[in-house]
Scaffold this motif. Structure first.
Motif, PDB file in Angstrom:
ATOM      1  N   GLY A  68     -35.619  50.831 -12.983  1.00 10.80           N
ATOM      2  CA  GLY A  68     -34.297  51.385 -13.247  1.00 10.80           C
ATOM      3  C   GLY A  68     -33.652  50.778 -14.480  1.00 10.80           C
ATOM      4  O   GLY A  68     -33.000  51.478 -15.263  1.00 10.80           O
ATOM      5  N   LEU A  69     -33.848  49.473 -14.674  1.00  9.99           N
ATOM      6  CA  LEU A  69     -33.319  48.814 -15.868  1.00  9.99           C
ATOM      7  C   LEU A  69     -33.953  49.398 -17.127  1.00  9.99           C
ATOM      8  O   LEU A  69     -33.270  49.638 -18.129  1.00  9.99           O
ATOM      9  N   ARG A  70     -35.264  49.626 -17.085  1.00 14.09           N
ATOM     10  CA  ARG A  70     -35.959  50.249 -18.210  1.00 14.09           C
ATOM     11  C   ARG A  70     -35.409  51.650 -18.475  1.00 14.09           C
ATOM     12  O   ARG A  70     -35.142  52.024 -19.627  1.00 14.09           O
ATOM     13  N   ASP A  71     -35.238  52.418 -17.412  1.00 16.22           N
ATOM     14  CA  ASP A  71     -34.748  53.791 -17.560  1.00 16.22           C
ATOM     15  C   ASP A  71     -33.324  53.837 -18.097  1.00 16.22           C
ATOM     16  O   ASP A  71     -32.916  54.828 -18.719  1.00 16.22           O
ATOM     17  N   ASN A  72     -32.565  52.761 -17.869  1.00 19.96           N
ATOM     18  CA  ASN A  72     -31.183  52.689 -18.375  1.00 19.96           C
ATOM     19  C   ASN A  72     -31.101  52.064 -19.762  1.00 19.96           C
ATOM     20  O   ASN A  72     -29.999  51.813 -20.256  1.00 19.96           O
ATOM     21  N   GLY A  73     -32.255  51.803 -20.378  1.00 20.96           N
ATOM     22  CA  GLY A  73     -32.235  51.381 -21.773  1.00 20.96           C
ATOM     23  C   GLY A  73     -32.719  49.985 -22.076  1.00 20.96           C
ATOM     24  O   GLY A  73     -32.791  49.603 -23.248  1.00 20.96           O
ATOM     25  N   ALA A  74     -33.057  49.195 -21.047  1.00 19.70           N
ATOM     26  CA  ALA A  74     -33.500  47.825 -21.295  1.00 19.70           C
ATOM     27  C   ALA A  74     -34.966  47.793 -21.715  1.00 19.70           C
ATOM     28  O   ALA A  74     -35.766  48.635 -21.299  1.00 19.70           O
ATOM     29  N   THR A  75     -35.294  46.815 -22.544  1.00 17.96           N
ATOM     30  CA  THR A  75     -36.676  46.506 -22.873  1.00 17.96           C
ATOM     31  C   THR A  75     -37.078  45.297 -22.047  1.00 17.96           C
ATOM     32  O   THR A  75     -36.369  44.288 -22.043  1.00 17.96           O
ATOM     33  N   VAL A  76     -38.193  45.407 -21.319  1.00 19.30           N
ATOM     34  CA  VAL A  76     -38.574  44.361 -20.367  1.00 19.30           C
ATOM     35  C   VAL A  76     -39.910  43.751 -20.762  1.00 19.30           C
ATOM     36  O   VAL A  76     -40.888  44.460 -21.001  1.00 19.30           O
ATOM     37  N   PHE A  77     -39.923  42.430 -20.840  1.00 16.29           N
ATOM     38  CA  PHE A  77     -41.139  41.660 -21.085  1.00 16.29           C
ATOM     39  C   PHE A  77     -41.384  40.812 -19.847  1.00 16.29           C
ATOM     40  O   PHE A  77     -40.553  39.969 -19.482  1.00 16.29           O
ATOM     41  N   LEU A  78     -42.492  41.042 -19.164  1.00 24.40           N
ATOM     42  CA  LEU A  78     -42.749  40.279 -17.945  1.00 24.40           C
ATOM     43  C   LEU A  78     -44.147  39.704 -17.938  1.00 24.40           C
ATOM     44  O   LEU A  78     -45.067  40.242 -18.558  1.00 24.40           O
ATOM     45  N   THR A  79     -44.298  38.593 -17.226  1.00 27.72           N
ATOM     46  CA  THR A  79     -45.614  38.028 -16.993  1.00 27.72           C
ATOM     47  C   THR A  79     -45.982  38.243 -15.540  1.00 27.72           C
ATOM     48  O   THR A  79     -45.121  38.268 -14.656  1.00 27.72           O
ATOM     49  N   THR A  80     -47.255  38.426 -15.297  1.00 30.37           N
ATOM     50  CA  THR A  80     -47.752  38.595 -13.936  1.00 30.37           C
ATOM     51  C   THR A  80     -49.238  38.278 -13.930  1.00 30.37           C
ATOM     52  O   THR A  80     -49.895  38.285 -14.971  1.00 30.37           O
ATOM     53  N   HIS A  81     -49.768  37.973 -12.752  1.00 31.98           N
ATOM     54  CA  HIS A  81     -51.218  37.826 -12.599  1.00 31.98           C
ATOM     55  C   HIS A  81     -51.750  38.901 -11.665  1.00 31.98           C
ATOM     56  O   HIS A  81     -52.885  38.817 -11.200  1.00 31.98           O
ATOM     57  N   GLY A 107     -52.437  36.920 -17.291  1.00 30.29           N
ATOM     58  CA  GLY A 107     -53.369  35.841 -17.562  1.00 30.29           C
ATOM     59  C   GLY A 107     -53.279  34.785 -16.493  1.00 30.29           C
ATOM     60  O   GLY A 107     -52.303  34.728 -15.742  1.00 30.29           O
ATOM     61  N   PRO A 108     -54.284  33.925 -16.398  1.00 27.86           N
ATOM     62  CA  PRO A 108     -54.280  32.856 -15.397  1.00 27.86           C
ATOM     63  C   PRO A 108     -53.273  31.773 -15.756  1.00 27.86           C
ATOM     64  O   PRO A 108     -52.739  31.737 -16.873  1.00 27.86           O
ATOM     65  N   SER A 109     -53.029  30.874 -14.825  1.00 30.01           N
ATOM     66  CA  SER A 109     -52.167  29.725 -15.099  1.00 30.01           C
ATOM     67  C   SER A 109     -52.750  28.918 -16.249  1.00 30.01           C
ATOM     68  O   SER A 109     -53.965  28.690 -16.308  1.00 30.01           O
ATOM     69  N   GLY A 110     -51.879  28.517 -17.161  1.00 26.57           N
ATOM     70  CA  GLY A 110     -52.324  27.723 -18.300  1.00 26.57           C
ATOM     71  C   GLY A 110     -52.797  28.526 -19.487  1.00 26.57           C
ATOM     72  O   GLY A 110     -53.205  27.946 -20.498  1.00 26.57           O
ATOM     73  N   ALA A 111     -52.723  29.867 -19.395  1.00 24.14           N
ATOM     74  CA  ALA A 111     -53.198  30.697 -20.510  1.00 24.14           C
ATOM     75  C   ALA A 111     -52.228  30.686 -21.683  1.00 24.14           C
ATOM     76  O   ALA A 111     -52.615  30.999 -22.806  1.00 24.14           O
TER      77      ALA A 111
END
Length: 232
Positions: A164-177, A34-38
């Motif tokens: 690699g972190l995901r493949d080793n078992g981590a759950t990842v929540f990330l933001t990006t535009h 999402g854009p900045s401020g979303a």
């Protein structure tokens, strides 16, 4: 592993989140675009208990000692060098200090181990923040625009590390535009516009629905197609 159900958040008279609902499965990468401020950072702050929601429910399948955070405000100690910054957190987590050098190596900062944080470039400081987030091998990792401002080669290395972190078992929540980044990294994405999730699903499927040319559309093109208005 992570969920929000009908989350509402207000700051004064302004409603910044309006009934946000989504789920993140264990061992997947979920991208919030999402854009900045979303409201992307507000969602992370609620999930990590830095803010209280005004309505709805949410949770994660990990306690704070099992959670890694890479946020816009990095909280690094400027007068300490990179290694000492990580050693400080290694002591807090009760893990061997040898993990600090390993984390620096993973983000390509081995040669900067003795360099003060105040002397780092913005990109190096960002990589140090990521090293701190993964230092204790968390079950759940929150990354707020982890490759913003990085050169393509460094960003590619960070992508490899996140996968690699995901493949080793981590759950990842990330933001990006960056839609291209979302396609490379994410199992599922949600598109956030003015405090609401307006589209959710597999990145390639969303791109296909909103781009007749079968190429990777930029985020603004997708939002225009969904809402009929340009991003502010």
């Amino acid at each position: 592993m992570i969920h929000m159900n009908g989350i509402v958040k207000r700051f004064g008279e302004q409603t910044v989140l309006s009934g946000v609902t989504f789920e993140v499965k264990e061992r997947e990468i979920f991208g919030l675009l999402g854009p900045s401020g979303a409201g992307k950072t507000t969602i992370i702050n609620i999930l990590t208990k830095q803010l209280n929601a005004d309505g709805g429910s949410h949770g994660t399948g990990a306690d704070m000692l099992e959670t890694g955070l890479m946020l816009d405000a990095d909280g690094l100690y400027g007068r300490l060098n990179c290694l000492d910054n990580l050693n400080l957190f290694a002591d807090v987590y009760g893990i061997p200090r040898s993990k600090s050098l390993e984390a620096l190596k993973n983000v390509g900062l081995t040669d900067a181990a003795k360099k003060a944080v105040n002397e780092l470039s913005n990109g190096m400081r960002q990589r140090l923040s990521l090293a701190r987030a993964i230092l204790h091998e968390p079950k759940v990792l929150f990354l707020d625009e982890p490759t913003s401002g990085l050169d393509p080669a460094t960003a590619k290395g960070i992508h490899t590390l996140i996968l690699g972190l995901r493949d080793n078992g981590a759950t990842v929540f990330l933001t990006t535009h960056n839609m291209d980044e979302a396609i490379k990294l994410c199992d599922h994405i949600g598109l956030l516009h003015k405090g609401k999730i307006i589209e959710e699903g597999v990145p390639a499927d969303i791109c296909e629905r909103h781009n007749s040319f079968k190429t990777v559309p930029d985020l603004e093109a997708v939002f225009i197609n969904l809402t009929g208005v340009e991003l502010e």
